[in-house]
Design a protein around this motif. Structure first.
Motif, PDB file in Angstrom:
ATOM      1  N   SER A  68       0.796  -1.234   0.000  1.00  0.00           N
ATOM      2  CA  SER A  68       0.000   0.000   0.000  1.00  0.00           C
ATOM      3  C   SER A  68       0.830   1.286   0.000  1.00  0.00           C
ATOM      4  CB  SER A  68      -0.902  -0.037   1.237  1.00  0.00           C
ATOM      5  OG  SER A  68      -1.435   1.237   1.497  1.00  0.00           O
ATOM      6  N   ILE A  71      -0.014   3.122   3.300  1.00  0.00           N
ATOM      7  CA  ILE A  71       0.786   2.655   4.453  1.00  0.00           C
ATOM      8  C   ILE A  71       2.188   3.269   4.379  1.00  0.00           C
ATOM      9  CG2 ILE A  71       1.969   0.583   5.367  1.00  0.00           C
ATOM     10  CD1 ILE A  71      -0.902   0.677   6.308  1.00  0.00           C
ATOM     11  N   GLY A  87       0.400   0.057  11.570  1.00  0.00           N
ATOM     12  CA  GLY A  87      -0.223  -0.367  10.319  1.00  0.00           C
ATOM     13  C   GLY A  87      -0.864  -1.731  10.479  1.00  0.00           C
ATOM     14  N   ILE A  89      -2.156  -4.690   8.587  1.00  0.00           N
ATOM     15  CA  ILE A  89      -1.870  -5.138   7.215  1.00  0.00           C
ATOM     16  C   ILE A  89      -2.688  -6.382   6.879  1.00  0.00           C
ATOM     17  CG2 ILE A  89      -0.040  -5.786   5.586  1.00  0.00           C
ATOM     18  CD1 ILE A  89       0.400  -3.008   6.824  1.00  0.00           C
ATOM     19  N   GLU A 139      -8.718   2.914   5.706  1.00  0.00           N
ATOM     20  CA  GLU A 139      -7.995   2.300   4.596  1.00  0.00           C
ATOM     21  C   GLU A 139      -7.948   3.264   3.406  1.00  0.00           C
ATOM     22  OE1 GLU A 139     -10.212  -0.930   2.863  1.00  0.00           O
ATOM     23  OE2 GLU A 139      -8.372  -1.898   2.196  1.00  0.00           O
TER      24      GLU A 139
END
Ligand SMILES: *Cc1c(COP(=O)(O)O)cnc(C)c1O
Length: 296
Positions: A68, A71, A87, A89, A139
């Motif tokens: 990402s 991120i 984060g 994940i 997100e």
């Protein structure tokens, strides 16, 4: 970190096809906007991180896939601002971290790997009871503050059509809010079945001078073909602009294809926003090794 854009460039590109169709194509180089936190993610994080600091939060918690850009951008920006970052994940359970995750870990992000089911239900999890007080960013980084910040991204006004790639639709929503009534925006979906994004965008905007183009997802999110890789490499060779395969290459491929097929009237000026994301190339090249294709 967020006091000003470090660099903002508009670059016109041209070739025989564009000339014969009499269409001007300008690229807004948001891939150059900030060396630590690139592209639209700088814009999307800007007001959120300023607000987090204003509310005296010390920790940012957010969500994303293993490759990402959100991120990666969150980890870098928090590192620069002296904030702790966590984060969450999605579904990544190999011992070997990919290049994105190695980088964010080195920048101090605490990683929590969760299975796809937990990830899907993340909005029902009480993350603060697990990690303590923190500022939550959804997100992909899209919320009202992110959209509001993206209203300022396209300050150049001399175009008829503006194109941006779409993930969650937050960037497009902000750009739409900044349009003049005579201008239109097109969002190029990076996902298969991206039509649901119409409703996402409508949560943030109430005008109708925009549309979503869903024909150039190349099989789905983060899927690539040899044709796309070849397009990116030729684009870099011809125009000296690096694209990445998840968003910007698909959009530019789509724009070229639409111009060739006379989707834009002669004498149109198209502004395409290069939204950055270049950190993802290394990880994608690791995945492409087995196919012997390579992004230059
Ligand atoms: C995240 C991202 C997008 C998608 O932005 P949304 O606001 O989620 O639609 C587009 N381009 C790049 C390079 C990105 O990293």
């Amino acid at each position: 970190m967020f006091s000003q854009v470090v660099k903002q460039d508009i670059q016109e590109i041209t070739n025989a096809m564009l000339k014969s169709k009499k269409v001007r194509l300008l690229i807004q180089r948001e891939d150059l906007n900030n060396p630590y936190c690139m592209g639209n993610k700088w814009w999307k994080l800007r007001f959120n991180l300023i607000e987090a600091v204003r509310q005296n939060h010390r920790t940012i918690l957010t969500f994303g896939g293993a490759f990402s850009n959100h991120i990666a951008a969150t980890a870098s920006a928090c590192n620069k601002l002296g904030l702790k970052s966590i984060g969450i994940i999605r579904g990544y359970f190999t011992d070997k971290l990919n290049s994105t995750l190695i980088k964010v870990k080195n920048e101090g992000m605490q990683l929590q790997f969760v299975d796809r089911e937990t990830y899907r239900n993340k909005s029902n999890v009480d993350w603060k009871s697990i990690y303590g007080d923190c500022y939550l960013i959804p997100e992909g980084g899209t919320n009202e503050l992110a959209v509001k910040s993206c209203e300022e991204m396209v300050s150049f006004k001399d175009f008829d059509i503006v194109c941006v790639p779409l993930g969650t639709g937050g960037t497009l929503s902000g750009v739409i809010r900044s349009l003049k009534p005579s201008q239109v925006a097109i969002g190029f979906s990076s996902l298969k079945g991206g039509e649901f994004l119409n409703d996402e965008v409508k949560k943030y905007v109430n005008t109708s001078n925009w549309s979503i183009q869903s024909d150039y997802h190349f099989g789905g999110y983060a899927k690539v073909s040899q044709e796309l890789v070849t397009f990116m490499n030729e684009f870099k060779r011809d125009f000296s602009i690096q694209l990445e395969p998840v968003y910007t290459a698909k959009m530019l491929y789509g724009i070229f294809d639409m111009i060739e097929n006379n989707n834009f009237p002669p004498n149109s000026t198209i502004l395409a926003v290069h939204t950055g994301g270049l950190q993802g190339i290394e990880g994608m090249n690791q995945l492409l090794q087995s196919k012997e294709w390579k992004i230059d």
